[in-house]
Scaffold this active site. Structure first.
Site, PDB file in Angstrom:
ATOM      1  CG  HIS A 101      27.676  57.246  -1.581  1.00  0.00           C
ATOM      2  ND1 HIS A 101      27.682  58.429  -1.554  1.00  0.00           N
ATOM      3  CD2 HIS A 101      28.989  56.616  -2.197  1.00  0.00           C
ATOM      4  CE1 HIS A 101      28.959  58.408  -1.143  1.00  0.00           C
ATOM      5  NE2 HIS A 101      29.589  57.613  -1.727  1.00  0.00           N
ATOM      6  CB  SER A 102      28.650  57.831   2.432  1.00  0.00           C
ATOM      7  OG  SER A 102      29.445  58.009   3.408  1.00  0.00           O
ATOM      8  CG  LEU A 103      24.289  58.886   6.682  1.00  0.00           C
ATOM      9  CD1 LEU A 103      24.316  58.423   8.035  1.00  0.00           C
ATOM     10  CD2 LEU A 103      23.855  60.101   6.365  1.00  0.00           C
ATOM     11  CB  ALA A 105      25.923  52.337   2.291  1.00  0.00           C
ATOM     12  CB  ILE A 125      27.926  52.802  -3.473  1.00  0.00           C
ATOM     13  CG1 ILE A 125      26.498  52.059  -4.018  1.00  0.00           C
ATOM     14  CG2 ILE A 125      29.389  53.833  -4.390  1.00  0.00           C
ATOM     15  CD1 ILE A 125      26.359  53.334  -5.284  1.00  0.00           C
TER      16      ILE A 125
END
Length: 133
Positions: A101-103, A105, A125
């Site tokens: 998720h975010s970082l 990812a 995500i």
């Protein structure tokens, strides 16, 4: 589904990394990594659903949650790639699905690009990948 377990282990540099796992360790593995302002608890709702068919391990990235603070001179995104490979080695995982998720990812993209033989699937995500400019 097997019970949830929490543990920590030490990286080569002496830094402690916290993790939480859900499911059967013999099931296909998923490594889950959270975003910049989060911790492994970001996956508390999703992991039990995934654990019906996979073994899910979420980690607290350095400086987050219950993991040790980031070390001096730490370049968050780049240094974390080596840390992820150490996590995979510590778990004795050859190939894994990465859920980021975010970082997490962005880190997952770098791990998959640097060590494609270690990543079977990459699930992102809320991310487009690492910033490269």
């Amino acid at each position: 589904m097997d019970e949830v377990t929490e543990q920590t282990f030490t990286l080569f540099n002496g830094q402690s990394i916290a993790l939480k796992s859900w499911g059967n360790p013999d099931a296909p593995p998923i490594l889950a990594m959270h975003g910049w302002l989060d911790n492994l608890s970001s996956f508390e709702a999703l992991a039990p659903c995934l654990a019906e068919t996979h073994y899910v391990v979420a980690i607290d990235l350095p400086g987050h949650g219950l993991s040790d603070p980031a070390l001096p001179g730490y370049i968050h995104l780049l240094d974390t790639v080596g840390m992820v490979v150490q996590v995979l080695d510590n778990l004795c995982w050859g190939e894994v699905t990465i859920l980021g998720h975010s970082l997490g990812a962005a880190i997952g993209c770098l791990v998959a690009g640097s060590f494609p033989e270690r990543v079977s699937k990459l699930c992102l995500i809320d991310a487009l990948g690492p910033y490269t400019c």
